[in-house]
Enzyme design. Structure first.
Site, PDB file in Angstrom:
ATOM      1  N   ASP A  44       0.811  -1.231   0.000  1.00 26.97           N
ATOM      2  CA  ASP A  44       0.000   0.000   0.000  1.00 26.97           C
ATOM      3  C   ASP A  44       0.841   1.277   0.000  1.00 26.97           C
ATOM      4  OD1 ASP A  44      -2.186  -1.692   0.134  1.00 26.97           O
ATOM      5  OD2 ASP A  44      -2.216  -1.646   2.329  1.00 26.97           O
ATOM      6  N   LYS A  90       1.804   2.268  -5.026  1.00 32.87           N
ATOM      7  CA  LYS A  90       2.380   1.749  -6.278  1.00 32.87           C
ATOM      8  C   LYS A  90       1.456   2.018  -7.467  1.00 32.87           C
ATOM      9  CE  LYS A  90       2.381  -2.360  -4.344  1.00 32.87           C
ATOM     10  NZ  LYS A  90       2.042  -2.011  -2.961  1.00 32.87           N
ATOM     11  N   GLY A 134      -4.549  -4.314  -3.785  1.00 33.98           N
ATOM     12  CA  GLY A 134      -5.553  -3.284  -4.068  1.00 33.98           C
ATOM     13  C   GLY A 134      -4.784  -2.032  -4.449  1.00 33.98           C
ATOM     14  N   HIS A 135      -4.769  -1.705  -5.723  1.00 34.85           N
ATOM     15  CA  HIS A 135      -3.982  -0.570  -6.218  1.00 34.85           C
ATOM     16  C   HIS A 135      -4.939   0.546  -6.637  1.00 34.85           C
ATOM     17  CE1 HIS A 135      -0.334  -3.368  -7.184  1.00 34.85           C
ATOM     18  NE2 HIS A 135      -0.723  -3.409  -5.927  1.00 34.85           N
ATOM     19  N   GLN A 148       1.950  -6.062  -3.137  1.00 37.49           N
ATOM     20  CA  GLN A 148       2.395  -6.183  -1.746  1.00 37.49           C
ATOM     21  C   GLN A 148       3.669  -5.347  -1.557  1.00 37.49           C
ATOM     22  OE1 GLN A 148       1.457  -9.594  -3.293  1.00 37.49           O
ATOM     23  NE2 GLN A 148      -0.466  -8.607  -2.810  1.00 37.49           N
TER      24      GLN A 148
END
Ligand code: GDP
Ligand code: IMO
Ligand code: MG
Length: 430
Positions: free
Chosen positions: A13, A16, A40-41, A224
């Protein structure tokens, strides 16, 4: 050409997705190389927010090819949901979203096993996103997995049933947990496989290497963070893939000599979601301030993220593991109102001062030693040039770059795509 890499240097988080989306127009291909829907991007532009889980963060850039590499684990249900969102947004993807045939599939029973394993661990649980990541990678390395290319085989259903039945047998070692609507989930899963089939299924290793030979520019997008790497992270509180640069080689099929720039992303502070050691964690009002100011709630699970100060020995470790050549610092704006900002420079453990992370960090209490620098106490809103950054902000960045020995080339000052400063790699201050 070489593959450039962008990955997280902390516990995930780091921002990225935002940076990949920003840099994507400089590339022809963006490729995910590991992880799965545990990621989750978040991307923000045009007044809207998008969260991607499996699809690479270059998808919103026209004409750009996006590849889901063989190192990724894929839940076709999540992919279908993401594609649905893209369709609603008017983004065309059919001709430019490629999926490696060698990527492994997450079955509904993998999710069930994930939940059962976590429930059995009780207080010792990893804090998994429960997306089936661990069990799927276990089947991959255990040589039982199903791969995307298998969905085209005539005996696919047999293969599926064999694996599912094995999972149902395995589940008997766990206490019965809760009602998992297996049949309904299976129906969704099989129907979403049709969507997967409509994408371009490729031999990723040939595709990427050919693209490099043709002079195409490729950006590998990590999921990650380095401290969640299965080998070098805070084991067992990690994910089940190699999140570091080494994972690019096995996750896309490129040689180590084909890796170019490695862009490591860190927040100006630090967060972690899920269980496990976090030396600079703040369980006080400052931690609460960072969570609130930084909107630190998980993009995949919505869980509150644990917050703390930036940890330089931890970052130095990640830089070593990844061969980072450039650093991106995100969320600088979250620190805007602070009069003083702390950076951990050493650890105290076993009666001595160290800069290495101990092997048994999950057992040994590590006490960080901090240095405090002055805050800038003003908004960074709208700043896109280094000259306009307050001198205290420059001094803070300078301290990080000097400690880590790597230039900072990206400074992010807000969640939106354009809220960012880029600097040439040779820039003197850093
Ligand atoms: P990722 O998993 O590394 O892509 O990061 P996430 O998307 O899970 O979490 C990063 C969060 O911070 C998202 O909500 C982003 O919109 C947000 N974000 C990214 N960069 C910045 C920044 O510079 N400032 C602020 N305030 N938010 C940011
Ligand atoms: P992005 O790509 C933050 C964490 C989970 C848990 C541990 C194992 O958005 O940075 P898993 O579901 O992989 O078995 O969970 O890893 N985790 C993440 N934390 N960001 C992520 O991805 C994460 N993916 C997994 O919270 O502690
Ligand atoms: Mg995330």
């Amino acid at each position: 050409m070489k593959v450039d890499v962008l990955l997280g240097l902390q516990w995930g988080d780091e921002g990225k997705g935002k940076i990949v989306d920003y840099l994507a127009p400089r590339y022809d291909i963006v490729a995910r190389f590991q992880g799965g829907p545990n990621a989750g991007h978040t991307l923000k532009f045009g007044g809207k927010k998008y969260v991607l889980h499996t699809i690479p963060s270059g998808i919103f850039r026209e004409n750009l090819i996006n590849v889901i590499g063989n190192g990724v684990v894929i839940d076709p249900i999540t992919v279908e949901k993401e594609l649905h969102l893209l369709k609603e947004t008017g983004v065309s993807f059919l001709k430019r979203l490629f999926v490696a045939k060698k990527a492994h599939l997450i079955l509904p029973t993998h999710r069930l096993l994930d939940a059962a394993s976590e429930a059995m661990k009780g207080k010792e649980k990893i804090g998994s996103t429960l997306k089936g990541i661990g069990p799927t990678y276990m089947d991959k390395t255990g040589r039982n997995g199903l791969r995307v290319g298998d969905i085209l085989l005539p005996n696919f259903l047999d293969k599926y049933n064999r694996l599912k039945n094995k999972h149902l047998e395995l589940l008997k070692i766990y206490p019965a947990l809760y009602d998992f609507p297996l049949e309904a989930e299976e129906a969704k899963w099989f129907s979403s496989l049709e969507t997967l089939k409509s994408l371009q299924l490729i031999d990723c290793e040939y595709y990427i290497n050919e693209a490099l030979r043709e002079g195409k520019r490729v950006l590998a997008e990590g999921a990650q963070g380095s401290m969640l790497d299965v080998d070098f992270g805070t084991y067992p509180f990690v994910t089940s893939s190699n999140t570091i640069t080494a994972g690019v080689c096995s996750g896309l099929g490129v040689a180590p000599t084909a890796v170019g720039e490695v862009i490591g992303i860190t927040k100006a502070y630090c967060t972690r979601v899920g269980s496990g050691p976090f030396p600079t964690e703040l369980n006080d009002s400052m931690g609460e301030f960072l969570r609130k100011e930084g909107a630190e709630f998980g993009s995949t699970t919505g869980r509150a993220r644990r917050c703390g100060w930036i940890d330089l020995p931890q970052l130095k470790y990640a830089i070593m593991l990844n061969g980072v050549t450039q650093i991106g610092v995100t969320k600088m704006d979250v620190l805007n109102s602070l009069s003083g900002i702390r950076l951990a420079t050493h650890y105290k453990y076993q009666g001595d001062t160290h800069t290495n992370i101990p092997y048994d960090i999950t057992e040994i209490p590590v006490e960080p030693v901090y240095e405090t620098v002055k805050g800038w106490e003003q908004s960074l809103e709208g700043i896109t040039h280094l000259e306009d950054l307050p001198k205290q902000a420059v001094a803070f960045l300078d301290k990080i770059a000097a400690y880590l020995g790597v230039p900072i080339t990206i400074v992010s000052t807000g969640p939106e795509r354009e809220k960012l400063i880029t600097l040439p790699k040779h820039f003197e201050i850093f």
